[in-house]
Design a protein around this motif. Structure first.
Motif, short mmCIF file in Angstrom:
data_model
loop_
_atom_site.label_atom_id
_atom_site.label_comp_id
_atom_site.label_asym_id
_atom_site.label_seq_id
_atom_site.Cartn_x
_atom_site.Cartn_y
_atom_site.Cartn_z
N GLU A 162 0.84 -1.18 0.00
CA GLU A 162 0.00 0.00 0.00
C GLU A 162 0.89 1.24 0.00
OE1 GLU A 162 -3.75 2.20 0.60
OE2 GLU A 162 -3.28 0.18 -0.09
N ARG A 163 0.74 2.07 -1.04
CA ARG A 163 1.54 3.29 -1.16
C ARG A 163 0.60 4.49 -1.23
NH1 ARG A 163 3.18 -0.01 -5.33
NH2 ARG A 163 5.07 -1.23 -4.95
N ARG A 164 0.76 5.41 -0.28
CA ARG A 164 -0.04 6.64 -0.27
C ARG A 164 0.89 7.84 -0.18
NH1 ARG A 164 -5.60 5.99 1.03
NH2 ARG A 164 -5.63 8.23 0.58
N ILE A 191 -4.80 9.06 7.22
CA ILE A 191 -4.66 8.41 5.92
C ILE A 191 -4.41 6.91 6.08
CG2 ILE A 191 -3.45 8.41 3.71
CD1 ILE A 191 -5.03 10.97 4.32
N HIS A 194 -7.34 4.49 6.20
CA HIS A 194 -7.88 4.02 4.93
C HIS A 194 -7.13 2.79 4.43
CE1 HIS A 194 -10.74 7.20 4.16
NE2 HIS A 194 -9.83 8.15 4.29
N SER A 195 -5.80 2.81 4.57
CA SER A 195 -4.99 1.68 4.09
C SER A 195 -5.30 0.41 4.87
CB SER A 195 -3.50 2.03 4.22
OG SER A 195 -3.17 3.14 3.41
N ILE A 242 3.23 5.65 3.81
CA ILE A 242 2.29 6.76 3.80
C ILE A 242 3.10 8.03 3.99
CG2 ILE A 242 0.21 7.72 4.85
CD1 ILE A 242 -0.24 4.86 6.03
N GLN A 250 -0.45 9.91 -4.68
CA GLN A 250 -0.42 8.49 -5.02
C GLN A 250 -1.35 7.73 -4.08
OE1 GLN A 250 3.33 6.44 -4.37
NE2 GLN A 250 2.92 5.01 -6.05
N ASP A 251 -2.12 6.85 -4.64
CA ASP A 251 -3.00 5.96 -3.87
C ASP A 251 -3.05 4.65 -4.65
OD1 ASP A 251 -5.00 4.57 -2.62
OD2 ASP A 251 -6.46 6.21 -2.62
N THR A 253 -2.55 0.26 -4.52
CA THR A 253 -2.53 -0.99 -3.77
C THR A 253 -2.21 -2.13 -4.71
OG1 THR A 253 -4.27 -0.11 -2.34
CG2 THR A 253 -3.84 -2.47 -2.22
N HIS A 266 -5.85 4.78 -7.66
CA HIS A 266 -6.83 5.86 -7.76
C HIS A 266 -6.81 6.48 -9.15
CE1 HIS A 266 -9.44 9.06 -6.24
NE2 HIS A 266 -8.66 9.92 -6.88
#
Length: 338
Positions: A162-164, A191, A194-195, A242, A250-251, A253, A266
Protein backbone atom coordinates in the motif's frame (compact mmCIF):
# COMPACT_ATOMS: atom_id res chain seq x y z
CA UNK A 1 -38.20 10.67 20.22
CA UNK A 2 -37.38 7.48 22.10
CA UNK A 3 -34.55 5.20 21.07
CA UNK A 4 -37.04 2.44 20.33
CA UNK A 5 -39.15 4.63 18.04
CA UNK A 6 -36.05 5.93 16.30
CA UNK A 7 -34.85 2.40 15.61
CA UNK A 8 -38.24 1.44 14.23
CA UNK A 9 -38.13 4.40 11.82
CA UNK A 10 -35.37 2.64 9.90
CA UNK A 11 -37.73 -0.21 9.04
CA UNK A 12 -41.09 1.45 8.39
CA UNK A 13 -40.22 3.29 5.19
CA UNK A 14 -40.80 6.72 6.78
CA UNK A 15 -38.51 9.60 5.86
CA UNK A 16 -35.36 9.58 7.97
CA UNK A 17 -34.36 12.98 9.32
CA UNK A 18 -30.59 13.22 9.30
CA UNK A 19 -28.35 15.79 10.98
CA UNK A 20 -24.73 16.55 10.11
CA UNK A 21 -22.27 17.52 12.84
CA UNK A 22 -19.52 19.41 11.06
CA UNK A 23 -19.78 21.38 7.84
CA UNK A 24 -16.43 20.63 6.23
CA UNK A 25 -15.57 18.90 2.96
CA UNK A 26 -16.58 15.43 4.18
CA UNK A 27 -19.97 16.68 5.35
CA UNK A 28 -20.48 18.23 1.91
CA UNK A 29 -19.98 14.82 0.28
CA UNK A 30 -22.48 13.28 2.70
CA UNK A 31 -24.97 15.97 1.69
CA UNK A 32 -24.38 15.28 -2.00
CA UNK A 33 -24.76 11.55 -1.41
CA UNK A 34 -27.96 11.91 0.61
CA UNK A 35 -29.53 13.93 -2.19
CA UNK A 36 -29.61 10.77 -4.30
CA UNK A 37 -31.38 8.67 -1.70
CA UNK A 38 -35.17 8.69 -1.41
CA UNK A 39 -36.48 8.68 2.13
CA UNK A 40 -33.58 10.62 3.65
CA UNK A 41 -33.74 14.34 4.40
CA UNK A 42 -30.92 16.36 5.95
CA UNK A 43 -32.82 18.60 8.33
CA UNK A 44 -30.04 20.11 10.47
CA UNK A 45 -26.38 21.16 10.22
CA UNK A 46 -24.16 21.94 13.21
CA UNK A 47 -20.78 23.65 13.18
CA UNK A 48 -19.11 26.16 15.48
CA UNK A 49 -18.35 28.10 12.27
CA UNK A 50 -21.63 29.68 11.27
CA UNK A 51 -20.72 30.57 7.68
CA UNK A 52 -19.88 27.08 6.33
CA UNK A 53 -22.84 25.60 8.22
CA UNK A 54 -25.20 28.06 6.56
CA UNK A 55 -23.62 27.51 3.14
CA UNK A 56 -24.32 23.78 3.46
CA UNK A 57 -27.75 24.18 5.07
CA UNK A 58 -29.42 26.78 2.84
CA UNK A 59 -29.78 24.61 -0.30
CA UNK A 60 -31.17 21.83 1.88
CA UNK A 61 -33.59 24.07 3.80
CA UNK A 62 -31.96 22.68 6.94
CA UNK A 63 -31.73 24.30 10.36
CA UNK A 64 -28.35 25.59 11.53
CA UNK A 65 -26.90 25.10 15.00
CA UNK A 66 -23.67 26.18 16.67
CA UNK A 67 -23.92 23.58 19.44
CA UNK A 68 -24.50 19.88 18.80
CA UNK A 69 -26.41 19.36 22.04
CA UNK A 70 -29.00 21.94 21.00
CA UNK A 71 -29.34 20.22 17.64
CA UNK A 72 -29.73 16.80 19.28
CA UNK A 73 -32.40 18.17 21.61
CA UNK A 74 -34.40 19.80 18.80
CA UNK A 75 -36.68 16.79 18.27
CA UNK A 76 -36.29 17.12 14.51
CA UNK A 77 -33.84 14.25 13.98
CA UNK A 78 -33.72 10.46 13.79
CA UNK A 79 -30.00 10.05 13.19
CA UNK A 80 -26.75 12.00 12.94
CA UNK A 81 -23.55 11.81 10.93
CA UNK A 82 -20.66 13.06 13.06
CA UNK A 83 -17.70 14.55 11.18
CA UNK A 84 -16.15 16.55 14.02
CA UNK A 85 -12.47 16.54 15.13
CA UNK A 86 -11.48 13.02 16.10
CA UNK A 87 -11.15 13.40 19.87
CA UNK A 88 -14.74 14.72 20.03
CA UNK A 89 -16.22 11.60 18.44
CA UNK A 90 -16.84 9.60 21.60
CA UNK A 91 -18.36 12.39 23.73
CA UNK A 92 -20.58 13.42 20.82
CA UNK A 93 -21.68 9.82 20.33
CA UNK A 94 -22.56 9.70 24.02
CA UNK A 95 -24.68 12.84 23.64
CA UNK A 96 -26.39 11.46 20.54
CA UNK A 97 -27.17 8.15 22.23
CA UNK A 98 -28.59 9.99 25.24
CA UNK A 99 -30.91 11.83 22.84
CA UNK A 100 -32.01 8.54 21.22
CA UNK A 101 -30.30 9.30 17.90
CA UNK A 102 -28.67 6.72 15.67
CA UNK A 103 -25.04 7.44 14.86
CA UNK A 104 -22.94 7.20 11.72
CA UNK A 105 -19.47 8.12 12.96
CA UNK A 106 -16.98 9.33 10.40
CA UNK A 107 -13.59 7.62 10.51
CA UNK A 108 -11.46 7.37 12.52
CA UNK A 109 -13.99 6.00 15.00
CA UNK A 110 -12.05 7.48 17.95
CA UNK A 111 -8.47 8.15 18.96
CA UNK A 112 -8.03 5.16 21.30
CA UNK A 113 -9.38 1.63 21.67
CA UNK A 114 -10.83 2.46 25.09
CA UNK A 115 -12.92 5.25 23.58
CA UNK A 116 -14.16 2.91 20.84
CA UNK A 117 -15.34 0.47 23.50
CA UNK A 118 -17.09 3.26 25.37
CA UNK A 119 -18.88 4.38 22.20
CA UNK A 120 -20.03 0.84 21.44
CA UNK A 121 -21.39 0.41 24.96
CA UNK A 122 -23.29 3.69 25.20
CA UNK A 123 -24.97 3.14 21.84
CA UNK A 124 -25.89 -0.45 22.73
CA UNK A 125 -27.22 0.62 26.13
CA UNK A 126 -29.38 3.28 24.46
CA UNK A 127 -30.58 0.85 21.74
CA UNK A 128 -29.37 3.14 18.97
CA UNK A 129 -27.64 2.05 15.80
CA UNK A 130 -23.89 2.69 15.47
CA UNK A 131 -22.09 2.55 12.13
CA UNK A 132 -18.54 3.69 11.37
CA UNK A 133 -17.52 5.59 8.24
CA UNK A 134 -14.71 3.27 7.17
CA UNK A 135 -15.63 3.71 3.54
CA UNK A 136 -13.48 1.25 1.59
CA UNK A 137 -15.98 -1.60 1.28
CA UNK A 138 -18.37 0.77 -0.51
CA UNK A 139 -15.86 2.09 -3.09
CA UNK A 140 -16.81 0.38 -6.39
CA UNK A 141 -13.23 -0.48 -7.41
CA UNK A 142 -12.39 -1.90 -3.98
CA UNK A 143 -15.62 -3.90 -4.02
CA UNK A 144 -14.76 -5.37 -7.42
CA UNK A 145 -11.22 -6.24 -6.28
CA UNK A 146 -12.60 -7.87 -3.13
CA UNK A 147 -15.01 -9.98 -5.17
CA UNK A 148 -12.18 -11.19 -7.42
CA UNK A 149 -10.10 -12.18 -4.40
CA UNK A 150 -13.04 -13.90 -2.71
CA UNK A 151 -13.74 -15.89 -5.90
CA UNK A 152 -10.46 -17.75 -5.41
CA UNK A 153 -9.32 -17.47 -9.03
CA UNK A 154 -6.06 -15.81 -7.96
CA UNK A 155 -5.50 -18.10 -5.00
CA UNK A 156 -4.71 -16.92 -1.50
CA UNK A 157 -3.52 -13.31 -1.00
CA UNK A 158 0.10 -13.32 0.19
CA UNK A 159 1.30 -9.72 0.23
CA UNK A 160 -0.43 -6.35 0.00
CA UNK A 161 1.68 -3.30 -0.77
CA UNK A 162 0.00 0.00 0.00
CA UNK A 163 1.54 3.29 -1.16
CA UNK A 164 -0.04 6.64 -0.27
CA UNK A 165 1.39 10.10 -0.95
CA UNK A 166 -0.59 13.20 -0.01
CA UNK A 167 -0.02 16.75 1.14
CA UNK A 168 -0.06 16.85 4.92
CA UNK A 169 0.82 20.33 6.10
CA UNK A 170 -1.07 23.27 7.65
CA UNK A 171 -1.74 24.80 4.23
CA UNK A 172 -3.57 21.69 3.04
CA UNK A 173 -5.90 20.89 5.95
CA UNK A 174 -7.79 22.55 8.82
CA UNK A 175 -5.59 23.56 11.75
CA UNK A 176 -7.07 20.96 14.12
CA UNK A 177 -5.51 18.15 12.07
CA UNK A 178 -2.16 19.25 13.48
CA UNK A 179 -3.28 19.40 17.11
CA UNK A 180 -2.30 16.05 18.71
CA UNK A 181 -5.09 16.31 21.28
CA UNK A 182 -7.87 17.00 18.79
CA UNK A 183 -6.68 14.79 15.93
CA UNK A 184 -5.23 11.95 18.01
CA UNK A 185 -2.35 11.63 15.55
CA UNK A 186 -1.33 12.64 12.08
CA UNK A 187 -1.02 10.99 8.70
CA UNK A 188 -1.08 7.46 10.15
CA UNK A 189 -4.38 8.06 11.95
CA UNK A 190 -6.03 9.96 9.13
CA UNK A 191 -4.66 8.41 5.92
CA UNK A 192 -3.28 5.15 7.29
CA UNK A 193 -6.73 4.25 8.55
CA UNK A 194 -7.88 4.02 4.93
CA UNK A 195 -4.99 1.68 4.09
CA UNK A 196 -5.78 -0.61 7.02
CA UNK A 197 -9.48 -0.60 6.16
CA UNK A 198 -8.76 -1.43 2.51
CA UNK A 199 -6.48 -4.36 3.37
CA UNK A 200 -9.01 -5.79 5.82
CA UNK A 201 -11.87 -5.45 3.33
CA UNK A 202 -9.90 -7.04 0.49
CA UNK A 203 -8.82 -10.06 2.55
CA UNK A 204 -11.62 -10.44 5.09
CA UNK A 205 -8.85 -10.56 7.72
CA UNK A 206 -7.93 -8.24 10.59
CA UNK A 207 -4.56 -6.78 11.52
CA UNK A 208 -3.06 -8.69 14.44
CA UNK A 209 0.53 -7.39 14.66
CA UNK A 210 2.42 -4.26 13.56
CA UNK A 211 6.01 -3.13 13.14
CA UNK A 212 5.99 0.57 12.20
CA UNK A 213 8.02 3.77 12.16
CA UNK A 214 6.83 7.37 12.01
CA UNK A 215 8.48 10.75 11.35
CA UNK A 216 7.51 14.40 11.82
CA UNK A 217 8.48 17.27 9.57
CA UNK A 218 10.02 20.30 11.37
CA UNK A 219 7.45 22.54 12.98
CA UNK A 220 4.58 20.04 12.79
CA UNK A 221 3.31 18.44 16.01
CA UNK A 222 1.93 15.21 14.49
CA UNK A 223 3.59 12.57 12.32
CA UNK A 224 3.70 13.38 8.63
CA UNK A 225 5.22 10.13 7.33
CA UNK A 226 4.90 6.46 8.30
CA UNK A 227 5.93 3.05 7.04
CA UNK A 228 5.95 -0.52 8.24
CA UNK A 229 4.59 -4.02 7.99
CA UNK A 230 1.35 -5.41 9.38
CA UNK A 231 0.40 -9.05 9.78
CA UNK A 232 -3.22 -10.00 9.14
CA UNK A 233 -5.06 -12.80 10.86
CA UNK A 234 -5.01 -15.12 7.83
CA UNK A 235 -1.28 -14.72 7.28
CA UNK A 236 -1.38 -11.98 4.63
CA UNK A 237 1.33 -9.33 5.03
CA UNK A 238 0.61 -5.62 4.52
CA UNK A 239 3.60 -3.41 3.69
CA UNK A 240 2.69 0.26 3.78
CA UNK A 241 4.26 3.62 3.00
CA UNK A 242 2.29 6.76 3.80
CA UNK A 243 4.13 9.97 2.97
CA UNK A 244 3.69 13.73 2.75
CA UNK A 245 6.46 14.30 0.26
CA UNK A 246 4.72 16.93 -1.83
CA UNK A 247 5.23 14.74 -4.87
CA UNK A 248 2.27 13.95 -7.15
CA UNK A 249 -0.53 12.28 -5.16
CA UNK A 250 -0.42 8.49 -5.02
CA UNK A 251 -3.00 5.96 -3.87
CA UNK A 252 -1.97 2.52 -5.09
CA UNK A 253 -2.53 -0.99 -3.77
CA UNK A 254 -0.95 -4.18 -5.11
CA UNK A 255 -2.17 -7.59 -3.98
CA UNK A 256 0.19 -10.48 -4.73
CA UNK A 257 -1.60 -13.83 -4.71
CA UNK A 258 -0.65 -17.47 -5.31
CA UNK A 259 -1.71 -17.46 -8.98
CA UNK A 260 -1.77 -13.81 -9.98
CA UNK A 261 -2.05 -10.25 -8.76
CA UNK A 262 -4.23 -7.14 -8.63
CA UNK A 263 -3.24 -3.50 -8.85
CA UNK A 264 -5.74 -0.94 -7.60
CA UNK A 265 -4.84 2.70 -8.30
CA UNK A 266 -6.83 5.86 -7.76
CA UNK A 267 -5.50 7.22 -11.06
CA UNK A 268 -4.88 3.99 -13.02
CA UNK A 269 -7.94 2.01 -12.10
CA UNK A 270 -8.04 -1.74 -11.45
CA UNK A 271 -5.72 -4.21 -13.19
CA UNK A 272 -5.53 -7.99 -12.87
CA UNK A 273 -2.61 -10.24 -13.81
CA UNK A 274 -3.67 -13.87 -14.37
CA UNK A 275 -2.65 -16.69 -16.71
CA UNK A 276 0.22 -14.62 -18.09
CA UNK A 277 -1.99 -11.69 -19.11
CA UNK A 278 -2.67 -8.23 -17.66
CA UNK A 279 -6.28 -7.05 -17.97
CA UNK A 280 -7.55 -3.52 -17.28
CA UNK A 281 -10.84 -4.02 -15.47
CA UNK A 282 -11.84 -0.52 -14.36
CA UNK A 283 -10.87 3.09 -15.01
CA UNK A 284 -9.68 5.53 -12.36
CA UNK A 285 -11.78 6.34 -9.30
CA UNK A 286 -13.33 9.77 -9.75
CA UNK A 287 -15.59 12.01 -7.71
CA UNK A 288 -18.74 10.26 -8.90
CA UNK A 289 -17.45 6.91 -7.57
CA UNK A 290 -16.67 8.49 -4.20
CA UNK A 291 -20.17 9.98 -4.00
CA UNK A 292 -21.56 6.54 -4.90
CA UNK A 293 -19.56 5.03 -2.04
CA UNK A 294 -20.90 7.59 0.44
CA UNK A 295 -24.43 7.01 -0.88
CA UNK A 296 -24.12 3.25 -0.47
CA UNK A 297 -22.75 3.77 3.02
CA UNK A 298 -25.75 5.94 3.96
CA UNK A 299 -28.15 3.38 2.47
CA UNK A 300 -26.42 0.66 4.48
CA UNK A 301 -26.65 2.73 7.67
CA UNK A 302 -30.34 3.47 7.24
CA UNK A 303 -31.40 0.09 5.82
CA UNK A 304 -33.30 -2.73 7.42
CA UNK A 305 -30.25 -4.88 8.18
CA UNK A 306 -27.55 -4.13 10.78
CA UNK A 307 -24.86 -1.86 9.32
CA UNK A 308 -21.93 -3.52 7.53
CA UNK A 309 -19.32 -1.42 9.32
CA UNK A 310 -20.00 -2.00 12.98
CA UNK A 311 -18.42 -0.47 16.03
CA UNK A 312 -16.36 -3.62 16.49
CA UNK A 313 -14.97 -3.21 12.97
CA UNK A 314 -14.15 0.46 13.54
CA UNK A 315 -12.38 -0.58 16.74
CA UNK A 316 -10.25 -3.07 14.77
CA UNK A 317 -8.89 -0.25 12.59
CA UNK A 318 -8.09 1.93 15.61
CA UNK A 319 -6.45 -1.06 17.33
CA UNK A 320 -4.10 -1.40 14.33
CA UNK A 321 -3.34 2.34 14.33
CA UNK A 322 -2.71 2.33 18.07
CA UNK A 323 -0.40 -0.68 17.74
CA UNK A 324 1.49 1.17 14.99
CA UNK A 325 2.02 4.17 17.27
CA UNK A 326 3.16 1.91 20.11
CA UNK A 327 5.53 0.11 17.75
CA UNK A 328 7.01 3.37 16.48
CA UNK A 329 7.45 4.64 20.05
CA UNK A 330 9.55 1.71 21.29
CA UNK A 331 10.72 0.31 17.92
CA UNK A 332 9.23 -3.12 18.52
CA UNK A 333 6.63 -5.52 17.14
CA UNK A 334 3.24 -4.82 18.71
CA UNK A 335 0.14 -7.00 18.87
CA UNK A 336 -3.23 -5.33 18.35
CA UNK A 337 -5.59 -4.84 21.29
CA UNK A 338 -9.21 -5.93 20.84
Amino acid sequence: MTAENGLNSFFTGNEIRLGLVGAGSVAAVYAEAAAGLPGIAITAICDVRREPAEALAVPLNASVYGDHRAMFASGNLDAVVITSPHSLHTPMAEDAAAAGLHVLMEKPMATAVADCRKMIKVCADASVRLAIGNLQRFVPAVRQARDILRSGQLGRPLLITERRAVRYDPDSRPAWFFDPELAGGGILMNIGGHSIDKAQVLTGEKVVAVNARTWRRPGIAVETDASGVMELSGGTQLAFSITSTGLPPQDETEVICEYGALRLSHTGGLWMFHDGESVHLRERTGHDEIVTAFRDQLADFTGGEPPSVTGDYGLSVIAAVQAAYDSAADRSLQRTEY
